[in-house]
Design an enzyme around this catalytic site. Structure first.
Site, PDB file in Angstrom:
ATOM      1  N   ASP A 125     103.707  11.132  66.231  1.00 35.97           N
ATOM      2  CA  ASP A 125     102.825  11.001  64.932  1.00 35.97           C
ATOM      3  C   ASP A 125     103.699   9.519  64.673  1.00 35.97           C
ATOM      4  O   ASP A 125     104.507   9.272  64.225  1.00 35.97           O
ATOM      5  CB  ASP A 125     102.888  12.011  63.721  1.00 35.97           C
ATOM      6  CG  ASP A 125     100.789  11.080  62.934  1.00 35.97           C
ATOM      7  OD1 ASP A 125     100.297  11.554  63.282  1.00 35.97           O
ATOM      8  OD2 ASP A 125     100.965  10.309  62.700  1.00 35.97           O
ATOM      9  N   PHE A 127      76.045  29.924  61.317  1.00 29.83           N
ATOM     10  CA  PHE A 127      75.252  28.576  60.974  1.00 29.83           C
ATOM     11  C   PHE A 127      73.938  28.572  60.741  1.00 29.83           C
ATOM     12  O   PHE A 127      72.966  27.604  60.286  1.00 29.83           O
ATOM     13  CB  PHE A 127      75.351  27.882  61.685  1.00 29.83           C
ATOM     14  CG  PHE A 127      76.843  27.040  61.829  1.00 29.83           C
ATOM     15  CD1 PHE A 127      77.515  28.092  62.673  1.00 29.83           C
ATOM     16  CD2 PHE A 127      77.338  26.281  62.221  1.00 29.83           C
ATOM     17  CE1 PHE A 127      79.256  27.397  62.463  1.00 29.83           C
ATOM     18  CE2 PHE A 127      78.511  25.108  61.682  1.00 29.83           C
ATOM     19  CZ  PHE A 127      79.190  26.018  62.263  1.00 29.83           C
ATOM     20  N   GLU A 170      88.853  24.072  61.512  1.00 33.73           N
ATOM     21  CA  GLU A 170      89.424  23.884  60.648  1.00 33.73           C
ATOM     22  C   GLU A 170      89.416  25.401  59.982  1.00 33.73           C
ATOM     23  O   GLU A 170      88.550  25.549  59.346  1.00 33.73           O
ATOM     24  CB  GLU A 170      89.598  22.804  59.240  1.00 33.73           C
ATOM     25  CG  GLU A 170      89.949  21.722  59.649  1.00 33.73           C
ATOM     26  CD  GLU A 170      90.023  20.404  59.356  1.00 33.73           C
ATOM     27  OE1 GLU A 170      89.668  21.078  57.848  1.00 33.73           O
ATOM     28  OE2 GLU A 170      89.423  19.288  59.771  1.00 33.73           O
ATOM     29  N   PHE A 190      87.123  21.553  70.142  1.00 27.69           N
ATOM     30  CA  PHE A 190      86.119  22.557  69.776  1.00 27.69           C
ATOM     31  C   PHE A 190      86.605  23.000  68.538  1.00 27.69           C
ATOM     32  O   PHE A 190      85.787  23.542  67.878  1.00 27.69           O
ATOM     33  CB  PHE A 190      85.458  23.492  69.993  1.00 27.69           C
ATOM     34  CG  PHE A 190      84.278  21.957  71.292  1.00 27.69           C
ATOM     35  CD1 PHE A 190      83.547  21.488  71.597  1.00 27.69           C
ATOM     36  CD2 PHE A 190      84.405  22.675  72.900  1.00 27.69           C
ATOM     37  CE1 PHE A 190      82.696  21.583  71.965  1.00 27.69           C
ATOM     38  CE2 PHE A 190      84.177  21.900  73.377  1.00 27.69           C
ATOM     39  CZ  PHE A 190      83.296  21.069  73.373  1.00 27.69           C
ATOM     40  N   HIS A 230      73.681  29.532  57.083  1.00 29.57           N
ATOM     41  CA  HIS A 230      73.996  29.908  55.629  1.00 29.57           C
ATOM     42  C   HIS A 230      73.761  29.142  54.844  1.00 29.57           C
ATOM     43  O   HIS A 230      74.207  28.449  54.653  1.00 29.57           O
ATOM     44  CB  HIS A 230      75.759  30.233  55.303  1.00 29.57           C
ATOM     45  CG  HIS A 230      75.951  31.286  54.081  1.00 29.57           C
ATOM     46  ND1 HIS A 230      75.143  32.908  53.507  1.00 29.57           N
ATOM     47  CD2 HIS A 230      76.190  30.488  52.557  1.00 29.57           C
ATOM     48  CE1 HIS A 230      76.617  32.714  52.772  1.00 29.57           C
ATOM     49  NE2 HIS A 230      76.297  31.797  51.996  1.00 29.57           N
ATOM     50  N   CYS A 244      84.347  16.426  60.902  1.00 32.58           N
ATOM     51  CA  CYS A 244      83.477  15.857  61.844  1.00 32.58           C
ATOM     52  C   CYS A 244      81.600  15.700  61.867  1.00 32.58           C
ATOM     53  O   CYS A 244      81.352  14.740  62.483  1.00 32.58           O
ATOM     54  CB  CYS A 244      83.490  17.288  62.649  1.00 32.58           C
ATOM     55  SG  CYS A 244      85.393  17.363  63.411  1.00 32.58           S
ATOM     56  N   LYS A 265      85.177  23.324  53.124  1.00 32.30           N
ATOM     57  CA  LYS A 265      84.808  24.531  52.906  1.00 32.30           C
ATOM     58  C   LYS A 265      85.711  25.557  53.148  1.00 32.30           C
ATOM     59  O   LYS A 265      87.019  24.728  52.702  1.00 32.30           O
ATOM     60  CB  LYS A 265      84.369  25.103  55.210  1.00 32.30           C
ATOM     61  CG  LYS A 265      85.209  25.108  56.065  1.00 32.30           C
ATOM     62  CD  LYS A 265      85.425  24.734  57.252  1.00 32.30           C
ATOM     63  CE  LYS A 265      85.725  25.082  58.273  1.00 32.30           C
ATOM     64  NZ  LYS A 265      85.815  25.117  59.391  1.00 32.30           N
ATOM     65  N   GLY A 303      73.285  25.800  51.478  1.00 33.37           N
ATOM     66  CA  GLY A 303      74.863  25.604  50.920  1.00 33.37           C
ATOM     67  C   GLY A 303      74.464  24.352  50.577  1.00 33.37           C
ATOM     68  O   GLY A 303      73.331  24.022  50.788  1.00 33.37           O
TER      69      GLY A 303
HETATM   70  P1  NAD Z   1      93.449  13.435  61.239  1.00 35.80           P
HETATM   71  O1  NAD Z   1      93.207  12.218  60.707  1.00 35.80           O
HETATM   72  O2  NAD Z   1      94.568  14.676  61.043  1.00 35.80           O
HETATM   73  O3  NAD Z   1      95.050  13.601  62.626  1.00 35.80           O
HETATM   74  C1  NAD Z   1      95.351  11.780  63.212  1.00 35.80           C
HETATM   75  C2  NAD Z   1      96.873  11.904  63.477  1.00 35.80           C
HETATM   76  O4  NAD Z   1      96.836  10.822  64.146  1.00 35.80           O
HETATM   77  C3  NAD Z   1      97.266  11.440  62.056  1.00 35.80           C
HETATM   78  O5  NAD Z   1      98.540  11.539  61.666  1.00 35.80           O
HETATM   79  C4  NAD Z   1      97.575   9.944  62.253  1.00 35.80           C
HETATM   80  O6  NAD Z   1      98.999   9.372  61.362  1.00 35.80           O
HETATM   81  C5  NAD Z   1      98.249   9.763  64.078  1.00 35.80           C
HETATM   82  N1  NAD Z   1      97.724   8.877  64.571  1.00 35.80           N
HETATM   83  C6  NAD Z   1      96.856   7.812  64.050  1.00 35.80           C
HETATM   84  N2  NAD Z   1      97.339   6.348  65.465  1.00 35.80           N
HETATM   85  C7  NAD Z   1      98.466   6.794  65.937  1.00 35.80           C
HETATM   86  C8  NAD Z   1      98.931   6.557  67.334  1.00 35.80           C
HETATM   87  N3  NAD Z   1      98.716   5.845  67.545  1.00 35.80           N
HETATM   88  N4  NAD Z   1     100.403   7.089  67.181  1.00 35.80           N
HETATM   89  C9  NAD Z   1     100.811   8.341  67.325  1.00 35.80           C
HETATM   90  N5  NAD Z   1      99.998   9.033  65.859  1.00 35.80           N
HETATM   91  C10 NAD Z   1      99.163   7.921  65.835  1.00 35.80           C
HETATM   92  O7  NAD Z   1      92.542  13.998  62.798  1.00 35.80           O
HETATM   93  P2  NAD Z   1      91.949  15.052  63.063  1.00 35.80           P
HETATM   94  O8  NAD Z   1      91.254  16.164  62.032  1.00 35.80           O
HETATM   95  O9  NAD Z   1      93.220  16.056  63.823  1.00 35.80           O
HETATM   96  O10 NAD Z   1      90.974  14.692  64.379  1.00 35.80           O
HETATM   97  C11 NAD Z   1      91.797  14.290  65.554  1.00 35.80           C
HETATM   98  C12 NAD Z   1      90.618  13.868  66.547  1.00 35.80           C
HETATM   99  O11 NAD Z   1      89.743  15.405  66.993  1.00 35.80           O
HETATM  100  C13 NAD Z   1      88.918  12.875  65.890  1.00 35.80           C
HETATM  101  O12 NAD Z   1      88.474  12.641  66.873  1.00 35.80           O
HETATM  102  C14 NAD Z   1      88.184  14.166  65.631  1.00 35.80           C
HETATM  103  O13 NAD Z   1      87.085  13.765  65.174  1.00 35.80           O
HETATM  104  C15 NAD Z   1      88.759  15.393  66.840  1.00 35.80           C
HETATM  105  N6  NAD Z   1      88.364  16.858  66.279  1.00 35.80           N
HETATM  106  C16 NAD Z   1      88.550  17.257  65.070  1.00 35.80           C
HETATM  107  C17 NAD Z   1      88.205  18.312  63.979  1.00 35.80           C
HETATM  108  C18 NAD Z   1      88.764  18.949  63.296  1.00 35.80           C
HETATM  109  O14 NAD Z   1      87.939  20.032  62.761  1.00 35.80           O
HETATM  110  N7  NAD Z   1      89.617  17.995  62.369  1.00 35.80           N
HETATM  111  C19 NAD Z   1      87.870  19.661  65.491  1.00 35.80           C
HETATM  112  C20 NAD Z   1      87.630  18.705  66.535  1.00 35.80           C
HETATM  113  C21 NAD Z   1      87.767  17.841  67.112  1.00 35.80           C
END
Ligand code: NAD
Length: 433
Positions: free
Chosen positions: A30, A252, A155, A152, A254, A263, A324, A256
């Site tokens: 990261d 899904f 959180e 999928f 419920h 997302c 949530k 609210g």
């Molecule tokens: P997040 O913001 O929590 O994490 C992303 C991380 O990537 C950050 O820590 C950022 O510093 C790092 N980053 C950005 N550019 C970088 C680079 N070039 N090199 C290294 N690190 C870099 O995001 P997230 O919630 O984990 O979501 C990531 C992806 O997954 C998104 O596309 C999201 O839509 C998808 N997604 C998220 C969830 C969820 O519940 N959060 C579920 C399914 C899919």
């Protein structure tokens, strides 16, 4: 398999820790130094149940490590997963792909032998083609294939979702890459989770179609809840009545305050943008987005109405701020629009959330925070539940009544049975009941 995760947020860190737990050798990369420093010190930068133990045990076993150095992260992996953010682009709602493309450019010079570049971020159709083009432009000799592998997980239940998913989607047609992906996910196949292979574009669209459908289901039951209030029906009875039909399904349904989170809001907008670009309008999803947007502020007005139509100078105790329960994520939480509506009407907000207050402080202004639920409501004119944390489900009603200035409860998650609250002497407002 040697796996590199680019991005160590909710998806990158959970996926990385779970892959390590399956026995793969994982390094999480990261750019955020504070995140990696925390991980080196044994602290987890996000709240996700069970993640601290999973990370600690796999670090101790030598299968999971963290770095801010691209050269360390990209030394010799079999597969590189891109798990960076794809937020809404300011202005037009298109997915901001700058982090994904930045990661692709960063990866390119390090590719020395056949490597699978896996897009795990949620990205619009065609992003895989562009990632491929960027890498090829930067390093024309690179031997690689780009696969789409949307995530999928939810959180709050991320580890279980990752380890026991309803399905794994793998999009691409390079046979060597598919073979690597099958090896990476083999532990899940043994656990009977279906792994489905399809075209890369199909996989990219599957993620958006899935989230749009779930957002539609939530919005549908929210509108049915509004109708229930008007006709004197209970939305939970209706939801159970339809949910037991296998073609519909009970999840899904419920009601609210509207969907939020990292997302659904951005992914529905990004799908609409793709639909516009390809001239295939998605009218249902357009309506879902509009209905959900207006619902959040409408919930603020519902609170005002329950308090007699006037909140200027009144104090409102809010329990729950995150979008949530079981997460500290405040991204697009309905709490933001609801609280701002109440503040615009002149109310003072006292609030508590078990895990989200640090993140909330970054997005809300002029809110007074409290360390527990009861302190939050002392002297307040009303109590509002916005997030469905388990810790709020069995509070002492007599104690709440003695703490509030007036016994007014607005339950936007239907945490309490109406009879119980009304028998305890409250004026009670719920959703769809
Ligand atoms: P997040 O913001 O929590 O994490 C992303 C991380 O990537 C950050 O820590 C950022 O510093 C790092 N980053 C950005 N550019 C970088 C680079 N070039 N090199 C290294 N690190 C870099 O995001 P997230 O919630 O984990 O979501 C990531 C992806 O997954 C998104 O596309 C999201 O839509 C998808 N997604 C998220 C969830 C969820 O519940 N959060 C579920 C399914 C899919």
């Amino acid at each position: 398999m040697r796996i590199t995760m680019i991005g160590s947020g909710y998806v990158g860190l959970v996926s990385g820790a779970c892959f390590a737990d399956f026995g793969h050798d994982v390094i999480c990369f990261d750019k955020d130094e504070a995140k990696i420093t925390a991980l080196h010190e044994g602290r987890i930068p996000i709240f996700e149940p069970g993640l601290d133990h999973l990370v600690a045990s796999n670090v101790a076993a030598g299968r999971l490590s963290f770095t801010t150095q691209a050269a360390d992260a990209l030394a010799d992996p079999d597969a590189i997963f891109i798990a960076v953010g794809t937020p809404s682009r300011r202005g037009d709602g298109h997915a901001d792909l700058s982090y994904v493309y930045g990661a692709a450019a960063e990866i390119a010079p390090f590719l020395k032998r056949f490597t699978v570049v896996v897009d795990k971020s949620t990205v619009p159709v065609g992003t895989g083609d562009e990632v491929e083009r960027i890498i090829r432009e930067t390093n024309p000799d690179a031997d690689f294939a780009v696969i789409s592998n949307p995530e999928f997980l939810r959180e709050g239940a991320a580890i279980d979702d990752f380890k026991r998913p309803d399905r794994v989607v793998i999009g691409g047609d390079d046979r060597r890459a598919l073979d690597v992906m099958r090896q990476i996910y083999r532990p899940l196949v043994i656990g009977r989770s279906p792994v489905i292979e399809m075209s890369r574009r199909g996989a990219e669209l599957t993620k958006y179609a899935g989230n749009a459908f779930l957002a539609t289901k939530i919005t549908f039951i929210n509108e049915i809840a509004d109708l229930c209030e008007k006709v004197g029906a209970d939305v939970h009875e209706v939801a159970r009545g339809i949910g037991l039909d296998n073609r519909i399904g009970a999840k899904f349904l419920h009601p609210g305050p509207g969907f939020g989170g990292s997302c659904f809001p951005k992914d529905t907008l990004a799908l609409l943008k793709t639909a516009q670009d390809y001239e295939a309008p998605q009218r249902i999803v357009e309506t879902v987005v509009a209905v959900n947007d207006s619902r959040k502020r409408a919930m603020g007005r519902k609170v005002i109405q329950a308090m007699g139509g006037e909140v200027r100078g009144k104090t409102i105790a809010v329990l729950g701020l995150t979008f949530k329960q079981n997460t500290d994520d405040m991204r697009d939480s309905p709490a933001i629009a609801i609280i701002e509506t109440l503040q615009d009407a002149g109310a003072e907000i006292h609030a508590h959330d078990p895990e989200g207050m640090e993140q909330a402080k970054l997005v809300l202004r002029d809110v007074t925070y409290f360390g527990n639920a009861y302190d939050t409501m002392a002297g307040a004119d009303a109590l509002v539940f916005i997030t469905e944390w388990d810790a709020f489900r069995a509070l002492d009603l007599a104690r709440i009544k003695s703490l509030l200035k007036t016994p007014v409860m607005i339950d936007l998650r239907n945490l309490y049975p109406r009879d119980l609250v009304e028998d305890a002497g409250f004026s009670y407002t719920a959703v769809g009941r």
